[in-house]
Structures are given as structure tokens and as C-alpha cells.
Design an enzyme around this catalytic site. Structure first.
Site, PDB file in Angstrom:
ATOM      1  N   SER A  31      10.523  -7.516 -39.478  1.00 20.98           N
ATOM      2  CA  SER A  31       9.272  -7.830 -38.802  1.00 20.98           C
ATOM      3  C   SER A  31       8.884  -6.815 -37.735  1.00 20.98           C
ATOM      4  CB  SER A  31       9.343  -9.217 -38.165  1.00 20.98           C
ATOM      5  OG  SER A  31      10.316  -9.252 -37.125  1.00 20.98           O
ATOM      6  N   SER A  68      15.255  -7.487 -39.138  1.00 25.98           N
ATOM      7  CA  SER A  68      13.947  -7.047 -38.663  1.00 25.98           C
ATOM      8  C   SER A  68      13.944  -5.721 -37.915  1.00 25.98           C
ATOM      9  CB  SER A  68      13.312  -8.131 -37.778  1.00 25.98           C
ATOM     10  OG  SER A  68      12.941  -9.228 -38.562  1.00 25.98           O
ATOM     11  N   LYS A  97       7.191  -4.259 -29.416  1.00 21.88           N
ATOM     12  CA  LYS A  97       6.880  -5.250 -30.440  1.00 21.88           C
ATOM     13  C   LYS A  97       6.192  -6.417 -29.758  1.00 21.88           C
ATOM     14  CE  LYS A  97       9.270  -7.930 -34.071  1.00 21.88           C
ATOM     15  NZ  LYS A  97      10.576  -8.135 -34.742  1.00 21.88           N
TER      16      LYS A  97
END
Length: 613
Positions: free
Chosen positions: A295, A319, A223
Site C-alpha cells: 500500500s 506494504s 505516506k
């Protein structure tokens, strides 16, 4: 017609009196203190703009308090002497910059009681992390797609036996990343040259008998809030799209040491919110008309589509859980303090957690073993990280336990949305499993969302300069439920309410410890608000895994409904994966992982792939 109290105060002489008093004091000279007299609050030299009663009348609306006319006049009368100076750190003249790496002095400790301690987990994960490679086997004859969707556990056996090289596996994933990113928009930076260099180095080491363990030669994606030295780390946000860190995050360094191969920096919603970044929206491989959720949107999409072996995601409040649900992957959110966050973007010092997203439960545990543990060196590193053992045996069954596994659930949560028939069927499956005892549990009906003042305040503090400089205006999403508005609003939160929420947090932790003392794990609907809020603030670990499939007649969204941009609707319902979540005891991911593997086998749906990938 009589005027209201507030209207009268705002326009009357009483409102003017406060301003006059402030102005008078602003021009007065300070009288030298009597020797031996201590300093008193409210006697500082006046600073800042004049404040009137009218100012307080309007501010009352923001914090939902109400003062008497006398109180309003008194508060306005000496604001410049009593309170304005507390903002000097930000407004000057003695401004003080606070570096991104500096954490608050007060750190949330999930082991909050003096008598609290992490469970006695015994030995570490039962894996061969340092031994020699397996006996060399025959070259694989499987097609690239089948190889790409294999588990990390299986890939490591093939690489260790030299049935496939890391270079070949890396090229398979790089090709898939380039081909399918056009549909998914999940890659911010493809690290092809870097990856091939790492893969070739891994092959040389393995051929020479230096086998680092189950992640050696395995391609992974990060990420894009995890720092990678010399490789852009953008946080998915326009103001940082050219940001190139000089050093690796601790987790990056540990995966390098484990021999893993970084193939891509994967998308996240801007500054870790939802699934829209400066390059657009990341899509769900199972339903391209909707976002992957956020996210950790890029990790969810890439793992689900077979573009990486595993990915590192992060969670502050959903997330990892949400994109794991949407994309049908397995998401492990470790205990707060289990994995160091040094070199990762900060959103909330007391809630942020780095975790693992993969295609199976065992894979998440293998990766967790490689990245766990404190990193404090010379006073630097993640001050919240705790040294705790991790015990997990992928070959052990629930029947081998001395006592039945106690699985708790909230009856009311299972009867109403967001729970579905898949959640209820999962519970019925658990009830029929050998070696399991099902236990009903309950929680008091408290205003758990009030804890979010902590998240809002910490996130606004983390991005204070971005907000005050108005660079936050550059973010792609400027809707009311996006970070720019939240950061601005958070400047007006009450500090007293923040402290009260912090005290409530301890009260919630006490109550949740009571629940967890009755069970070994909890089974919960993954998107239940109380689950996401409570456990992210108490720091408990969770494991989200696919349990079945549901049909949807419209695309799902992380964003508040927008009449100008309605979600896609389908004449024929679409079939998409749906999961459940397990909650474990603090620092007891091993028990949660064992339960997850048993459920994964019982559900029997983990192997199905998204069509077209």
C-alpha cells in the site's frame, strides 16, 4: 426422498423448539439469587433477537464446525441469556465508544521470551548529528535531474557544505512533483507553502552554524496515513478525504526536529491496501501501464522517480516490500516496536510498522536513526515501542568483522516461483563475497496463512464503525478482495480460532528464532508468501533492495484476476527492476544494513533510473 440432517433440523419441530424455549425465557421474570450464591453463566436477562436451531445450522458453515441435534437445540435455547449480552458494548443499551488511539490490552512483544533481549549493539549510528556544517564548498554545477536522484547521504553533504540550499533543493522536488504526478498519480496533497517555509528556516539555521544532522534541509514525502498538523491526512479513503489532524504523528515531529522538509503527502491504497485510492491508481515509474503496488504506492513511485529525497511508508504484510520491489527502490521495514506509530492510521495493532523507502541502503539507516525509539509521555504514545540501540557504520566492511557474516537461505524457495533468475544470481553473488559464509536453513511445513485471522480481526476492529455505518461502501474498490468485503466477513470469524492463531504465533516465533540463531541475516525472495506472513507476525526487520532486472510480458497487479478488467499485455517484453530481501535479527537492523550495503555494491544496479524521469 429422505431429507438431509441439516434440512430436517431447519424445518422440523426440533428447530422450532429452540425458538420456543428462548421466547418462553424471554417472558419469564428473573428469580432473585440466593444470598451468597455466585452469578452463573447463562442466567442473564434475555436480550437481542430470538435465535433458532436453523440459525446455528447456517452459522456452522461460516466457522466450519458441526454440532449434534441435541447440541444445536441447547445452544439456540439460551443464546439470548448466555451470549447476546457480550455484544452490548456495540448494540447497547450501554454502548461504549472506543477511541482510535486506544490499543488492545494485549500487545505483541517480539522479545517474547523472558530471557529474550535485544542484541548488544554498542554505540548508536555513526553519523554527525549535532556538529557544525562542513567547510563551505563551491556551488553545484549539476543539473536538477542529477541532484534530484542523489542519495540522502550525498544531499546532506552538499547542504551541510552549503553547495546547495535547502530552498533550491525543495523547489527542484516541488517542480518534479507537479510535473510528474500527472503520470504517476502519487501525490494526495502537495505541501508547497509548508515546505518552502521549512526549507528557508533550515537554510537560516545552517548559515548560523546550527546544523541538525544528515536530514537537515532534506525534502521528504509521507505516506498519507501519517498525521501532519493542519495538513490533510486522508488515509487514501473517501470517508476521510477532508480529515485534518490537529497534531503531528511522532515520526512527523521527529523528522521536523531533524530539520527535514515535508514536500508531499503521498498516496496509499485506501486504508492501506494495494495501490488504488480515491484519486485513482498510483503508477510504477518503470512501467506506467501497471500500478506501483501497495500500500506504500506513493512513496515507492515518488522515490523511484526522484520526486523526494526519501519517504516514510508502512507495512502490515508487504506494504513496504512489494512497492519497493515493483518500483526498484530500497525499503527498510524495521523490527516491530522499533519506530513509534503514534499518530499513524491503525490497521493492525500487533503487525503495523512504519519504515523508510529511499534510493540506497545507507539512506534508510540515516532516517531510521532519526525516527526510532519509544514516545510514551503521560501514559500516551505507542505502547508497543521498545527502547533499543542501533549500531551501524556505513564505512565498515564485512571483512572488518571478527567472524564471517552468516547469510542463510531456503534452498527450496530459491528453486521455485516467485524466485527468479535474479534471486538465484543474487545468491551466487553472495557465495562469492569475501567475509561471508552461506548457510542452508529450513522451516517446518505449517499452515502459516492461518495467522491471518489475527490481521483480519484486528483490521475489522480498527474500522468497525466505518463498516457498521456502511461508510465503507464509499471506498472506490468494492471487489471481493478489497477491505469492505474483508471487514464484513471478519465479523463472523471464530474468537476461539483467533486465540489459537495467537498461540500458533508464539509457536512460529519459537521456530523462527531457531532459524535466526543459525545465521546473521537471511536472503529470501521478496514476494515469497511465507516470508511476508512469518516475519510480519514475528516482527523481524527486513531490507528490500534492487538486485537486477527481469522482463515481463504483462502488467503485474496486486488484485485478484478480474476478467472484466484484464491486465495490459506486451508484444515486446518490458524490462523492470527486481529485488531481493534480507531478514535481520530482532532489533539488529545495523547488521542487516551493513550486509545490504555490501550487496548493493556487489549487485551494481542501484543507480539506474526509470526512463523518462
Amino acid at each position: 426422498m429422505p431429507r438431509s440432517r441439516r434440512e430436517f433440523l431447519a424445518k422440523s419441530g426440533l428447530g422450532l423448539m429452540g425458538a420456543a424455549m428462548a421466547a418462553k425465557r424471554a417472558g419469564a421474570k428473573q428469580t432473585p439469587a440466593t444470598p451468597g450464591a455466585p452469578p452463573a453463566f447463562g442466567t442473564s436477562a434475555p436480550v437481542g433477537p430470538a435465535v433458532s436451531v436453523e440459525t446455528f445450522v447456517e452459522a456452522e458453515k461460516l466457522v466450519q464446525v458441526e454440532m449434534t441435534p441435541k447440541d444445536l437445540a441447547q445452544a439456540a435455547g439460551n443464546w439470548q441469556q448466555a451470549m447476546a449480552s457480550v455484544y452490548e458494548r456495540r448494540t447497547g443499551p450501554r454502548k461504549l465508544a472506543i477511541e482510535d488511539s486506544v490499543a488492545p490490552a494485549t500487545v505483541w512483544n517480539p522479545l517474547w521470551r523472558p530471557t529474550s533481549k535485544q542484541p548488544d549493539c554498542g554505540v548508536d549510528v555513526l553519523i554527525d548529528a549535532t556538529g557544525a556544517p562542513f567547510i563551505k564548498g563551491e556551488a553545484l554545477t549539476l543539473g536538477d535531474e542529477d541532484i534530484a536522484f542523489a542519495s540522502v547521504a550525498q544531499l546532506s553533504k552538499w547542504i551541510g557544505a552549503r553547495q546547495i540550499t535547502s530552498e533550491r533543493l525543495t523547489k527542484i522536488y516541488l517542480e518534479r512533483l507537479e510535473r510528474f504526478n500527472k503520470q504517476l498519480n502519487c501525490v494526495i496533497t502537495l505541501t508547497a507553502e509548508h515546505a518552502l517555509k521549512q526549507a528557508r528556516a533550515a537554510d537560516k539555521e545552517i548559515a548560523a552554524g546550527k546544523y541538525r544532522g544528515p536530514l537537515h534541509g532534506i525534502p521528504w514525502g509521507a505516506k498519507d496515513l501519517l498525521d501532519t498538523a493542519g495538513i490533510a491526512t486522508t488515509w487514501g479513503a473517501e470517508p476521510f478525504r477532508d480529515r485534518v489532524p490537529e497534531h503531528d504523528a511522532t515520526v512527523t515531529a521527529r523528522l521536523n526536529e531533524a530539520g527535514a522538509v515535508l514536500v508531499a503527502k503521498l498516496s496509499l491504497g485506501s486504508l492501506a491496501l494495494n495501490d488504488v485510492w480515491f484519486g485513482g491508481q498510483t503508477k510504477n515509474p518503470w512501467l506506467l501501464e501497471e500500478g506501483a503496488s501497495g500500500s506504500s504506492a506513493g512513496p515507492g513511485a515518488a522515490v523511484a522517480a526522484g520526486l523526494v529525497g526519501f519517504a516514510i511508508g508502512s507495512e502490515t504484510q508487504g506494504s513496504i516490500v512489494s512497492p519497493s520491489m515493483r518500483c526498484g527502490v530500497t525499503g527498510l521495514r524495521p523490527t516491530f516496536g522499533r519506530v513509534p506509530r503514534t499518530g499513524a492510521m491503525t490497521l493492525s495493532w500487533s503487525c503495523d510498522k512504519l519504515g523508510v523507502m529511499a534510493r540506497g541502503v545507507e539512506d534508510t539507516m540515516l532516517v531510521l536513526e532519526a525516527i526510532k525509539g519509544p514516545d510514551l509521555k503521560d501514559g500516551k504514545g505507542d505502547v508497543a515501542c521498545i527502547d533499543a540501540p542501533l549500531s551501524f557504520d556505513a564505512n565498515a566492511s564485512l571483512m572488518s568483522r571478527a567472524k564471517p557474516l552468516r547469510v542463510g537461505y531456503f534452498p527450496g524457495w530459491m528453486k521455485e516461483a516467485p524466485a527468479t533468475d535474479v534471486d538465484r544470481a543474487a545468491l551466487e553473488t553472495v557465495k562469492k563475497m569475501d567475509g561471508v559464509e552461506v548457510v542452508e536453513v529450513s522451516l517446518p511445513d505449517w499452515p502459516y496463512d492461518s495467522l491471518n485471522i489475527i490481521l483480519f480481526a484486528e483490521s475489522a476492529a480498527a474500522f468497525e464503525e466505518l463498516t457498521l455505518s456502511h461508510k465503507v461502501d464509499e471506498l472506490r474498490e468494492q471487489v471481493s478482495d478489497a477491505w469492505p468485503n474483508t471487514f464484513r466477513q471478519s465479523r463472523f470469524l471464530s474468537a476461539v480460532d483467533f486465540v489459537q492463531a495467537d498461540r500458533m504465533r508464539r509457536k512460529v516465533a519459537v521456530e523462527f528464532e531457531r532459524v535466526m540463531s543459525e545465521v546473521d541475516v537471511l536472503l529470501v525472495p521478496s514476494l515469497r508468501d511465507e516470508f511476508l506472513v512469518i516475519t510480519n507476525f514475528t516482527g523481524h526487520p527486513s531490507l528490500t533492495l534492487r538486485a537486477g532486472f527481469v522482463e515481463v510480458s504483462e502488467a503485474r497487479s496486486d488484485w485478484a484476476p478480474d476478467p472484466k478488467n484484464p491486465v495490459a499485455k506486451f508484444a515486446t517484453p518490458r524490462r523492470v527492476p527486481h529485488g531481493v530481501s534480507l531478514v535481520g535479527r530482532l532489533f539488529d537492523e545495523g547488521t542487516m544494513g551493513s550486509a545490504g550495503m555490501a550487496l548493493e555494491a556487489a549487485f551494481g544496479v542501484a543507480g539506474e533510473r526509470p526512463p523518462g524521469f
